[in-house]
Design an enzyme around this catalytic site. Structure first.
Site, PDB file in Angstrom:
ATOM      1  N   ARG B   8       0.837  -1.213   0.000  1.00  0.00           N
ATOM      2  CA  ARG B   8       0.000   0.000   0.000  1.00  0.00           C
ATOM      3  C   ARG B   8       0.867   1.256   0.000  1.00  0.00           C
ATOM      4  NH1 ARG B   8      -2.103   0.728   6.160  1.00  0.00           N
ATOM      5  NH2 ARG B   8      -0.569  -0.595   7.152  1.00  0.00           N
ATOM      6  N   GLU B  56     -19.150   5.344   0.272  1.00  0.00           N
ATOM      7  CA  GLU B  56     -18.547   4.709  -0.894  1.00  0.00           C
ATOM      8  C   GLU B  56     -19.410   4.807  -2.149  1.00  0.00           C
ATOM      9  OE1 GLU B  56     -18.886   3.326   2.098  1.00  0.00           O
ATOM     10  OE2 GLU B  56     -16.818   3.307   2.830  1.00  0.00           O
ATOM     11  N   PHE B  81     -15.247  -2.480   1.015  1.00  0.00           N
ATOM     12  CA  PHE B  81     -16.259  -1.429   0.845  1.00  0.00           C
ATOM     13  C   PHE B  81     -16.241  -0.835  -0.562  1.00  0.00           C
ATOM     14  CE2 PHE B  81     -14.786  -1.613   5.277  1.00  0.00           C
ATOM     15  CZ  PHE B  81     -15.876  -2.326   5.753  1.00  0.00           C
ATOM     16  N   HIS B 107      -6.218  -3.469   1.608  1.00  0.00           N
ATOM     17  CA  HIS B 107      -6.696  -4.336   2.685  1.00  0.00           C
ATOM     18  C   HIS B 107      -7.532  -5.487   2.122  1.00  0.00           C
ATOM     19  CE1 HIS B 107      -5.230  -0.865   4.747  1.00  0.00           C
ATOM     20  NE2 HIS B 107      -5.420  -1.416   5.931  1.00  0.00           N
ATOM     21  N   ASP B 115      -8.318  -7.557  11.998  1.00  0.00           N
ATOM     22  CA  ASP B 115      -9.621  -6.905  11.796  1.00  0.00           C
ATOM     23  C   ASP B 115     -10.735  -7.936  11.631  1.00  0.00           C
ATOM     24  OD1 ASP B 115      -8.548  -4.446  12.056  1.00  0.00           O
ATOM     25  OD2 ASP B 115      -8.782  -3.832   9.971  1.00  0.00           O
ATOM     26  N   ARG B 165      -1.938  -5.308   2.096  1.00  0.00           N
ATOM     27  CA  ARG B 165      -1.496  -4.455   3.189  1.00  0.00           C
ATOM     28  C   ARG B 165      -0.070  -4.734   3.690  1.00  0.00           C
ATOM     29  NH1 ARG B 165      -4.178  -5.132   9.105  1.00  0.00           N
ATOM     30  NH2 ARG B 165      -3.682  -3.118  10.022  1.00  0.00           N
TER      31      ARG B 165
END
Lengths: 274, 313
Positions: B8, B56, B81, B107, B115, B165
């Site tokens: 990233r 989004e 998302f 991600h 997460d 990530r």
């Protein structure tokens, strides 16, 4: 141009769209009739556009977010000369570029639209793009009232206020009806004006069939106050055709031979508009 | 020594690099700039960066508006998302109109780790792959990430760049060409071909190394473009090696494994095994723990290679 001329233009477009729907045997008749006068005000009285040069860089941008009401829009673009009028009779037929929702394959149509809730956010991007590119063009978007239940509309509403898009004007075709009935029965919208004001917009209510009124209202908008403009245009679904007015089932419907004759006679009898 | 860098970060740096030459590039984010690393671009070109908030749907449609205005938007948020929540906006307002919008979603996959399953996007490639005209790039290290971002500019239409990530050691050759749609063969072998993408490419190389110690010769293909897939390479590998194993940090449904299966179907009888997430959701844990549990390791890839070889007739 005089008031009478705008009214005549709108009447002619209504007759064309009814003929087009009759020929195609499909169409969103009620909403096309409720939005005709707003579309006429924009395309004949407000927007800077060049039918001979559809992609002119400084053209004003228009997004028909309630894309299912494409019929009147197509009739207007043909009348302005973006494409031949004869093509209107191919509407919705196999191989035609005039389909049931706007696509940018049609000269004069900016954007593929009609998935409800997309138009305002897309117009936000266009208006931001104008500011970014230092261009003076303005962006207009027409939404349905039923469409306002989509959450993305309110995402766009926030973004427009946040980025102070005073080069953006949104209009709601407030005919009060959606496919299964009254907007207030399906998903209550009122207090609509207060909602948009609370979102940071400068909000006006207007008669959505008063073409001259809509034009002078839009011409009066300040372009530098940092606020996006909203017109809640009160309209009648099925406007101009006695048996279609305020009847939810004409959201989508094709007139029979007799109904078409009566509808055209209705329109001839009283040119709608104030 | 090989450079270690998060993909990233490489993505954010790449945006800042192309931003210098390409004034038409704007970057939109959904309030995750310090996670997607578009902040690197934002710091350098604040006037061309738009934080669109946690919204989004608006993000994707606004990107389409920018593209209609002649600008080139790069849109970033988490893959869950972006590809997930805003799928219909990408479909109808970006892909359906073949707009020049670049989607760099971070991600992705299980490597989000702690997460947990709600944020681990294991279906983003599948969702993007069914969209006509969408190009899908899945870089495996930071060198390739920079090439992919640059290459996306030359593709007229929507491009999805999958941005992982973790920090990974760079291992690809900076001099190697990156041509979207053309796989890079990293190792030539004759018994089995491992076709891998993204973070699984290093695991594939590790598997090949392990196998070679056991006398098994494995090819390793870095399939950095999932769409359009390099079908010629897949069929040549099936012909040459006679067994294929795919490896991806994604569901085995709809991703690389499916794309390779669709290519092989009716054309090759070579034994074929898909390493990936076996139709399950993710869970919380360190990425390394999750990769072990879900079989996303060099050691499992090597085991599956041996199984595939054993199935040869």
């Amino acid at each position: 141009m005089s008031t009478t001329n705008y009214r005549r233009i709108a009447t002619e477009r209504r007759k064309e769209l009814l003929n087009m729907i009759y020929e195609a045997k499909t169409g969103h008749t009620g909403g096309a009739l409720s939005s005709t006068d707003i579309l006429v005000a924009l395309h004949y009285g407000i927007m800077n556009i060049k039918p001979s040069e559809p992609k002119w860089a400084d053209r004003d941008r228009f997004v028909l977010s309630k894309g299912h009401s494409v019929e009147g829009y197509l009739c207007i673009l043909a009348d302005l000369g973006f494409f031949p009028k004869a093509e209107l009779m191919t509407f919705s037929k196999y191989g035609s570029r005039l389909i049931g929702h706007p696509t940018n394959k049609v000269p004069g149509i900016e954007i593929c639209s009609g998935a409800l809730g997309h138009g305002l956010p897309a117009a936000v991007g266009m208006a931001l793009g104008a500011k970014k590119s230092g261009r003076a063009y303005k962006t207009y978007v027409l939404m349905g009232d039923g469409e306002l239940a989509e959450g993305s509309v309110w995402e766009g509403a926030m973004a427009a206020a946040n980025y102070e898009l005073d080069n953006l004007t949104a209009i709601i075709d407030r005919n009060g009806l959606q496919i299964s009935g009254s907007t207030e029965d399906v998903m209550k919208l009122e207090q609509l004006k207060a909602k948009w004001e609370a979102f940071g917009w400068q909000v006006f209510e207007a008669d959505g069939h008063d073409i001259e009124g809509l034009i002078s209202l839009m011409k009066s908008f300040p372009q530098t106050n940092g606020k996006p403009h909203m017109i809640i245009a009160n309209t009648t679904k099925g406007k101009g055709v006695s048996f279609m007015e305020n009847v939810a089932k004409w959201h989508h419907g094709v007139p029979s031979d007799e109904q078409l004759a009566q509808a055209l006679a209705d329109l001839d009898k009283t040119e709608v508009g104030k | 020594m090989a450079e270690s860098k998060s993909l990233r970060v490489a993505y954010g740096e790449a945006l800042a690099e192309i931003g210098a030459e390409h004034k038409e590039v704007v970057v939109l984010d959904a309030d995750l700039a310090h996670a997607t690393m578009t902040a690197i671009f934002a710091d350098k070109y604040p006037e061309r960066f738009y934080n669109m908030g946690i919204a989004e749907a608006n993000l994707m449609c606004a990107a389409s508006g920018f593209a209609y205005s002649g600008l080139t938007p790069f849109v970033s948020t988490f893959a869950m998302f972006g590809a997930g929540r805003a799928y219909e906006m990408i479909r109808n307002s970006i892909s359906y109109c073949n707009l020049n919008v670049k989607l760099g979603f971070s991600h992705s996959g299980l490597c989000v780790g702690e997460d947990g399953g709600s944020h681990q996007s294991i279906e983003d490639i599948a969702l993007m792959r069914v969209l006509p005209g969408m190009t899908i790039l899945v870089p495996c290290d930071s060198i390739e990430m920079k090439k992919a971002v640059r290459a996306s500019l030359d593709i007229p239409g929507p491009v999805y760049i999958r941005v992982a990530r973790p920090v990974v050691d760079s291992f690809t050759n900076p001099e190697d060409e990156f041509i979207p749609g053309k796989a890079n063969i990293l190792r030539e072998g004759s018994d089995v071909a491992i076709i891998a993408t993204g973070l699984m490419v290093t695991e594939a190389l590790e598997a090949a190394e392990k196998l070679s110690k056991e006398g098994v010769s494995a090819s390793v293909v870095n399939m950095h473009t999932i769409k359009p897939l390099d079908e010629k390479c897949v069929l040549e590998m099936a012909e040459k090696c006679g067994a294929i194993v795919t490896a991806e940090e994604h569901s085995i449904i709809g991703g690389l494994g499916s794309a390779v299966a669709e290519t092989l179907a009716g054309k090759s009888a070579a034994p074929f095994i898909r390493v990936g997430i076996q139709d399950k959701f993710g869970k919380s844990g360190k990425p390394s723990e999750l990769f072990c549990e879900y079989g996303l390791t060099g050691s499992n890839i090597a085991d599956q290679c041996k199984k595939a070889i054993a199935q040869k007739k």
